[in-house]
Design a protein around this motif. Structure first.
Motif, PDB file in Angstrom:
ATOM      1  N   TRP A  48      70.896  45.990  32.288  1.00 20.39           N
ATOM      2  CA  TRP A  48      71.565  44.744  31.918  1.00 20.39           C
ATOM      3  C   TRP A  48      71.191  44.341  30.494  1.00 20.39           C
ATOM      4  O   TRP A  48      72.063  44.041  29.670  1.00 20.39           O
ATOM      5  CB  TRP A  48      71.162  43.598  32.836  1.00 20.39           C
ATOM      6  N   PHE A  49      69.887  44.303  30.242  1.00 21.49           N
ATOM      7  CA  PHE A  49      69.406  43.820  28.950  1.00 21.49           C
ATOM      8  C   PHE A  49      69.744  44.804  27.826  1.00 21.49           C
ATOM      9  O   PHE A  49      70.028  44.380  26.699  1.00 21.49           O
ATOM     10  CB  PHE A  49      67.903  43.542  29.025  1.00 21.49           C
ATOM     11  N   ARG A  65      65.554  47.229  40.559  1.00 18.41           N
ATOM     12  CA  ARG A  65      64.605  47.638  39.518  1.00 18.41           C
ATOM     13  C   ARG A  65      65.253  48.560  38.495  1.00 18.41           C
ATOM     14  O   ARG A  65      64.927  48.508  37.300  1.00 18.41           O
ATOM     15  CB  ARG A  65      63.393  48.317  40.165  1.00 18.41           C
ATOM     16  N   TYR A  81      62.760  40.166  35.242  1.00 20.48           N
ATOM     17  CA  TYR A  81      62.998  40.692  33.894  1.00 20.48           C
ATOM     18  C   TYR A  81      61.863  40.337  32.924  1.00 20.48           C
ATOM     19  O   TYR A  81      62.069  40.210  31.715  1.00 20.48           O
ATOM     20  CB  TYR A  81      64.359  40.218  33.350  1.00 20.48           C
ATOM     21  N   LYS A  82      60.681  40.224  33.477  1.00 19.42           N
ATOM     22  CA  LYS A  82      59.522  39.930  32.660  1.00 19.42           C
ATOM     23  C   LYS A  82      59.340  41.019  31.574  1.00 19.42           C
ATOM     24  O   LYS A  82      59.383  42.200  31.872  1.00 19.42           O
ATOM     25  CB  LYS A  82      58.265  39.869  33.523  1.00 19.42           C
ATOM     26  N   LEU A 134      61.463  41.589  29.203  1.00 18.49           N
ATOM     27  CA  LEU A 134      62.785  41.928  28.646  1.00 18.49           C
ATOM     28  C   LEU A 134      63.378  40.682  28.002  1.00 18.49           C
ATOM     29  O   LEU A 134      63.212  39.563  28.511  1.00 18.49           O
ATOM     30  CB  LEU A 134      63.713  42.444  29.747  1.00 18.49           C
ATOM     31  N   LYS A 135      64.091  40.851  26.908  1.00 19.28           N
ATOM     32  CA  LYS A 135      64.719  39.700  26.260  1.00 19.28           C
ATOM     33  C   LYS A 135      66.006  40.121  25.571  1.00 19.28           C
ATOM     34  O   LYS A 135      66.270  41.308  25.366  1.00 19.28           O
ATOM     35  CB  LYS A 135      63.773  39.072  25.246  1.00 19.28           C
ATOM     36  N   VAL A 154      68.147  46.049  36.237  1.00 16.38           N
ATOM     37  CA  VAL A 154      67.796  44.959  35.315  1.00 16.38           C
ATOM     38  C   VAL A 154      67.567  45.439  33.877  1.00 16.38           C
ATOM     39  O   VAL A 154      68.121  44.843  32.933  1.00 16.38           O
ATOM     40  CB  VAL A 154      66.598  44.162  35.845  1.00 16.38           C
ATOM     41  N   PRO A 155      66.794  46.500  33.630  1.00 13.35           N
ATOM     42  CA  PRO A 155      66.640  46.951  32.239  1.00 13.35           C
ATOM     43  C   PRO A 155      67.963  47.377  31.602  1.00 13.35           C
ATOM     44  O   PRO A 155      68.158  47.190  30.394  1.00 13.35           O
ATOM     45  CB  PRO A 155      65.681  48.147  32.359  1.00 13.35           C
TER      46      PRO A 155
END
Length: 381
Positions: A340-341, A334, A374-375, A377-378, A337-338
């Motif tokens: 990463w983006f 958790r 990663y909902k 996040l893009k 992941v943020p």
């Protein structure tokens, strides 16, 4: 009598001559094949003098440095004297974090560095080595490099810096040495921790660690002086040779089956200044590319063998080894992941690499990343 007549027949004489000719031709071919097999590279006859490259590694000591020096020592013989690598340890010519500039500016011809060191200057390089909860094993990195176009992308990124990224070099997992026990994610709060930078630094900072960036050669003294309480750095063999058992009592690793959750494959690379690379013949370029793969295999195997032997030394010295509880993995996921983006959106090169790696991590080959993680996040870059 019948045999004599047959041997005297004109067609038989021709056949015998043909057989003798074939035997002579086969002998020449066999000799040529033997020569080809005995010499890994045929020297370019036009190369009147040996070309010498000064190559500095990020290894300060231990099995990593020795393996690098041994490999460099084989190049001149393998190329028939056409090319020679003069090896230097970390900081022998330039500072560890100045390696990239040292090659660009002509102080060195090539470098064997930990790729992650350049994340501050080139954000995309954060995706050319392990990061928190990312690609986990060497074969997954090879899928990225050789099946998904990662190698070509890396070469294009380094070419913008005037460097040829020849190839990746496999290394092993990193571990954390600490002056105090680390049993779970909560124990990182307020811990003064050395990290290599990039997403790894941000990941540990996000769980409360007070992170600092240091090259590997400065870790021992920082632990000894107490300016840091814990340090990530390579694996047990090199860390034993560096004396970490003298300045820390604890080692922290990932859960069983995943020795490191943040740098399970601490990739290195071999890069050459582009003008130097372009002076090589096409055949020599192909040979160096192949030879870096040879070195990668030797390097990885030597590190793994030494690491397996080093664990017992630490235990005998009284070092306590703890593993992350498996239930803490989702907590790190958790956090990761943020980040990463965030890094993928630093520039187009970073986005390009991360998209390729996300495809690998989401595939049924790996399957440990799902879209729900990663909902919202893009990638915008």
């Amino acid at each position: 009598m019948a045999t004599d007549r047959a041997m005297n027949h004109p067609s038989a004489v021709g056949a015998g001559a043909t057989r003798r000719a074939l035997l002579r031709t086969s002998g020449v071919a066999a000799a040529g094949a033997a020569v080809a097999l005995s010499a890994p590279f045929v020297r370019n006859a036009r190369a009147a003098e040996t070309t010498v490259w000064k190559v500095q590694t990020s290894w300060p000591a231990g099995v990593g440095l020795q393996t690098f020096k041994n490999w460099c020592g084989t190049i001149k013989e393998k190329t028939g004297g056409e090319l020679e690598f003069k090896p230097f340890a970390a900081k022998e010519v330039v500072g560890d974090f100045e390696l990239l500039d040292g090659v660009k500016n002509g102080v060195l011809e090539a470098m064997n560095s930990f790729t992650l060191y350049w994340a501050g200057k080139l954000p995309a390089t954060a995706f050319l080595s392990s990061y928190l909860m990312g690609l986990r094993y060497p074969h997954e990195w090879d899928i990225f490099f050789y099946s998904k176009g990662g190698l070509q992308a890396a070469r294009e990124i380094f070419a913008k810096q005037g460097l040829m990224y020849v190839n990746r070099i496999h290394h092993g997992p990193n571990i954390i040495h600490s002056k105090k026990p680390i049993r779970g994610i909560e124990d990182f709060k307020d811990l003064k921790l050395r990290v290599p930078g990039g997403m790894i630094a941000e990941g540990f900072a996000a769980i409360g660690a007070k992170t600092t960036l240091l090259p590997g050669g400065e870790v021992f003294s920082a632990l000894e002086k107490g300016t840091i309480e814990a340090a990530d750095y390579t694996g047990p063999a090199v860390n034993w040779d560096l004396g970490f058992q003298q300045v820390s009592k604890y080692i922290w690793t990932g859960p069983p089956g995943l020795e490191s959750i943040y740098q399970p494959v601490d990739l290195m690379d071999f890069c050459v200044r582009m003008d130097v690379w372009n002076k090589l013949s096409p055949a020599m370029k192909r040979w160096v590319d192949d030879e870096v793969q040879v070195y990668s295999n030797e390097h990885h195997a030597a590190i793994q063998k030494a690491d397996m032997e080093a664990w017992g030394k630490f235990e005998k010295a009284g070092t306590q080894i703890t593993r992350l509880p498996a239930q803490d993995l989702p907590k790190f996921q958790r956090v990761a992941v943020p980040i990463w983006f965030k890094w993928a959106n630093k520039d187009k090169d970073a986005a390009r690499l991360f998209k390729l790696q996300l495809e690998v991590m989401e595939s049924h080959t790996c399957g440990y990343v799902t879209p729900d993680m990663y909902k919202g996040l893009k990638i915008d870059a």
